[in-house]
Design a protein around this motif. Structure first.
Motif: not given
Length: 328
Positions: A140-144, A160-161, A182-183, A188-192
């Motif tokens: 799953s590629p990170p968004p963008g 996972n990111g 940062p990675p 993420a829900r608020g923080h990774s």
């Protein structure tokens, strides 16, 4: 004028996906390393005494989810014969079963972790289960972003990111004002909570699969979702009351110890594991979230569960649950 061309394939050429029976829950009563067994029978008894109340809770909660209250729960236990073999089946398994019985527990199915790497096929050939799951991973590629990093099949690492970009070493590049990043976790829900999972190590001669990746294969097998050219894999072999062999390779990858046991595969799984397995199982959920499985195998589980009124999440990782009591 263009002419449409299509591929023609006879129905008989379509691979048949073998059906498997399902319990509602596959309850794993433990997964210990050879070093744990080396501590003796008291260590095993403490483990099962800790697991028993949680096992009873799983049975009760599963029954509560069914209108008729009749839950099919099968139990299993995974032995690590892949990373070390400090003992033999004839010496290790009887004390294990005795310790479980002393705690009022029955192990229906016993599995060897090495079978999650390579298992015998129904036609006498080897089935490289871990390798087949590796080929089914879809990162799953990170968004963008696009496919900017080497594939997992080459690196052996799955995340996972988005990883932290490589450190700049050129003074000219550093002068551009680019800052450290940062990675980040994809969902993420608020923080990774970022994790990078090593799937294997390679010594040059033979690939050694990681505990996390073999545990991912183990979960997929218990969920009844893996096939080899349409055929079910790691089908349990009834062991009756035969003596256990002196060599692990003489024991089938999964043996059925209880002739009255509910099916090995299940719509969902629950594992009662020592706390030290928590990071491993976090990694397992990352793998399960990026594996592409046969649609027919997925449909079998979903449709049957729906007919029974048993809700099964679409996300494979969400079909797994855990209990992490402190190490006894």
């Amino acid at each position: 004028m263009s002419r449409s061309t299509g591929a023609f394939r006879e129905t008989s050429a379509e691979p048949h996906t073998e059906s498997v029976p399902f319990s509602h829950v596959s309850l794993e009563l433990g997964h210990l390393y050879m070093e744990d067994f080396a501590e003796g029978a008291d260590r095993l008894r403490r483990h099962f005494a800790t697991a028993r109340p949680w096992a009873e809770a799983v049975r009760a909660s599963t029954a509560a989810r069914l209108a008729n209250g009749r839950a099919r729960v099968s139990t299993c236990f995974l032995i690590d014969d892949y990373f070390s073999r400090l003992s033999t089946p004839d010496r290790l398994i009887p004390p294990l079963l005795s310790a479980a019985a002393d705690a009022g527990l029955t192990i229906d199915y016993l599995a060897r972790e090495s079978g999650c790497a390579v298992a015998p096929g129904t036609d006498g050939t080897e089935v490289r289960l871990a390798e087949s799951v590796l080929h089914r991973l879809v990162e799953s590629p990170p968004p963008g972003t696009g496919g900017f990093r080497p594939p997992v099949s080459r690196t052996g690492w799955l995340s996972n990111g988005r990883r932290t970009p490589a450190q700049r070493t050129s003074a000219a590049l550093d002068s551009t004002g680019a800052s450290w990043q940062p990675p980040s976790e994809n969902t993420a829900r608020g923080h990774s909570v970022f994790m990078d999972v090593e799937l294997w190590s390679d010594s040059g001669e033979e690939r050694t699969w990681s505990c996390a990746f073999l545990a991912s294969v183990w979960q997929l097998v218990r969920l009844g979702l893996l096939r080899d050219n349409g055929r079910a894999v790691l089908t349990p072999v009834l062991w009756d009351d035969r003596e256990f062999p002196e060599d692990w390779d003489e024991l089938p990858p999964v043996v059925r110890l209880n002739s009255r046991a509910q099916p090995f595969s299940a719509y969902s799984t629950c594992s009662v594991l020592p706390t030290r397995f928590l990071p491993v199982e976090h990694a397992v959920r990352i793998v399960l979230g990026q594996v592409h499985l046969e649609a027919a195998a997925l449909d079998q589980a979903m449709s049957r569960a729906a007919r029974e009124g048993f809700t099964v999440p679409a996300d494979i990782a969400d079909r797994t649950s855990y209990v992490f009591p402190p190490d006894p």
